[in-house]
Design a protein around this motif. Structure first.
Motif, PDB file in Angstrom:
ATOM      1  N   THR A  48      -0.704   7.913  12.637  1.00  0.00           N
ATOM      2  CA  THR A  48      -0.926   9.333  12.893  1.00  0.00           C
ATOM      3  C   THR A  48      -1.732   9.979  11.774  1.00  0.00           C
ATOM      4  O   THR A  48      -2.416  10.972  12.002  1.00  0.00           O
ATOM      5  CB  THR A  48       0.411  10.073  13.059  1.00  0.00           C
ATOM      6  N   HIS A  49      -1.694   9.411  10.565  1.00  0.00           N
ATOM      7  CA  HIS A  49      -2.355  10.029   9.419  1.00  0.00           C
ATOM      8  C   HIS A  49      -3.598   9.312   8.924  1.00  0.00           C
ATOM      9  O   HIS A  49      -4.407   9.910   8.215  1.00  0.00           O
ATOM     10  CB  HIS A  49      -1.383  10.148   8.246  1.00  0.00           C
ATOM     11  N   GLY A  50      -3.766   8.022   9.245  1.00  0.00           N
ATOM     12  CA  GLY A  50      -4.917   7.326   8.682  1.00  0.00           C
ATOM     13  C   GLY A  50      -5.161   5.951   9.268  1.00  0.00           C
ATOM     14  O   GLY A  50      -4.460   5.488  10.170  1.00  0.00           O
ATOM     15  N   LEU A  51      -6.176   5.302   8.710  1.00  0.00           N
ATOM     16  CA  LEU A  51      -6.595   3.964   9.112  1.00  0.00           C
ATOM     17  C   LEU A  51      -6.363   3.029   7.934  1.00  0.00           C
ATOM     18  O   LEU A  51      -6.745   3.335   6.799  1.00  0.00           O
ATOM     19  CB  LEU A  51      -8.077   3.966   9.491  1.00  0.00           C
ATOM     20  N   TYR A  52      -5.748   1.890   8.220  1.00  0.00           N
ATOM     21  CA  TYR A  52      -5.403   0.927   7.183  1.00  0.00           C
ATOM     22  C   TYR A  52      -5.847  -0.467   7.598  1.00  0.00           C
ATOM     23  O   TYR A  52      -5.933  -0.770   8.782  1.00  0.00           O
ATOM     24  CB  TYR A  52      -3.880   0.866   6.982  1.00  0.00           C
ATOM     25  N   ALA A  53      -6.051  -1.324   6.605  1.00  0.00           N
ATOM     26  CA  ALA A  53      -6.231  -2.756   6.841  1.00  0.00           C
ATOM     27  C   ALA A  53      -5.416  -3.471   5.774  1.00  0.00           C
ATOM     28  O   ALA A  53      -5.484  -3.125   4.586  1.00  0.00           O
ATOM     29  CB  ALA A  53      -7.692  -3.162   6.773  1.00  0.00           C
ATOM     30  N   VAL A  54      -4.631  -4.437   6.224  1.00  0.00           N
ATOM     31  CA  VAL A  54      -3.792  -5.219   5.327  1.00  0.00           C
ATOM     32  C   VAL A  54      -4.232  -6.674   5.457  1.00  0.00           C
ATOM     33  O   VAL A  54      -4.270  -7.211   6.570  1.00  0.00           O
ATOM     34  CB  VAL A  54      -2.294  -5.060   5.697  1.00  0.00           C
ATOM     35  N   ASP A  55      -4.572  -7.306   4.325  1.00  0.00           N
ATOM     36  CA  ASP A  55      -5.070  -8.682   4.380  1.00  0.00           C
ATOM     37  C   ASP A  55      -3.924  -9.691   4.436  1.00  0.00           C
ATOM     38  O   ASP A  55      -2.738  -9.319   4.419  1.00  0.00           O
ATOM     39  CB  ASP A  55      -6.042  -8.970   3.241  1.00  0.00           C
ATOM     40  N   ALA A  56      -4.270 -10.958   4.483  1.00  0.00           N
ATOM     41  CA  ALA A  56      -3.290 -12.039   4.633  1.00  0.00           C
ATOM     42  C   ALA A  56      -2.319 -12.118   3.462  1.00  0.00           C
ATOM     43  O   ALA A  56      -1.206 -12.626   3.610  1.00  0.00           O
ATOM     44  CB  ALA A  56      -4.011 -13.372   4.804  1.00  0.00           C
ATOM     45  N   THR A  57      -2.707 -11.587   2.290  1.00  0.00           N
ATOM     46  CA  THR A  57      -1.816 -11.616   1.126  1.00  0.00           C
ATOM     47  C   THR A  57      -0.846 -10.436   1.119  1.00  0.00           C
ATOM     48  O   THR A  57      -0.015 -10.329   0.231  1.00  0.00           O
ATOM     49  CB  THR A  57      -2.620 -11.604  -0.187  1.00  0.00           C
TER      50      THR A  57
END
Length: 176
Positions: A48-57
């Motif tokens: 609802t507040h933002g865009l994120y990307a989380v990598d394999a680590t």
């Protein structure tokens, strides 16, 4: 294949922990990035507040509020989502698969953050946009000038036109 909460998939716990969501922030959709039809380990998440990307680590490699997202484009042929930023940082690109609802969520959230916008010309085939957007986490209004191609912020004519456009927008939303 891309996944979304609307299809019953669950966000992996490691990704959820890496997000460190703020108060009243919730996940709207997400997708695992793919290469050759297989997950690469990066998960892209729209909240609802933002865009994120989380990598394999488990590291957050992107954490941007919606008012910092300029635009997104979806290539159905490549299954690729490209996101551009207001600050002109390098675009982010992810290959997500065709069943992800992330492109639609991105479009809706970016549009939800725009209160009022005005395009203005700054020379032949050169333009920019003045925008008042809302920080969807706090409700605060944010003023932005988004420069087009070949438009320089240090150009006095651009600065004057931007000030005039922002003055007009402030008046329209009751900030002046």
């Amino acid at each position: 294949m891309g996944i979304s909460l609307r299809r019953g998939a669950k966000l992996p716990e490691a990704v959820k922990q890496a997000l460190a969501l703020g108060p009243r922030e919730r996940v709207l959709s997400f997708a695992a990035e793919e290469a050759g039809g297989r997950p690469t380990g990066t998960t892209v998440v729209a909240t609802t507040h933002g865009l994120y990307a989380v990598d394999a680590t488990g590291s957050r490699v992107v954490a941007r509020p919606w008012h910092e997202v300029d635009a997104g484009s979806w290539s159905a042929e490549l299954h690729q989502l490209t996101v551009t930023w207001v600050d002109r940082a390098a675009p982010a690109q992810w290959v997500l698969g065709d069943s992800s609802l992330l492109p639609e969520t991105l479009r809706e959230r970016v549009q939800a953050s725009v209160v009022l916008a005005q395009k203005f010309e700054v020379g032949p085939r050169r333009s920019a946009r003045a925008v008042i957007r809302q920080d969807l986490a706090t409700g605060d209004l944010v003023e932005q000038v988004v420069l087009g191609r070949n438009v320089r912020a240090d150009d006095p004519e651009v600065a004057l036109a931007a000030d005039q456009a922002l003055d007009y927008l402030r008046e329209q939303v009751g900030l002046s």
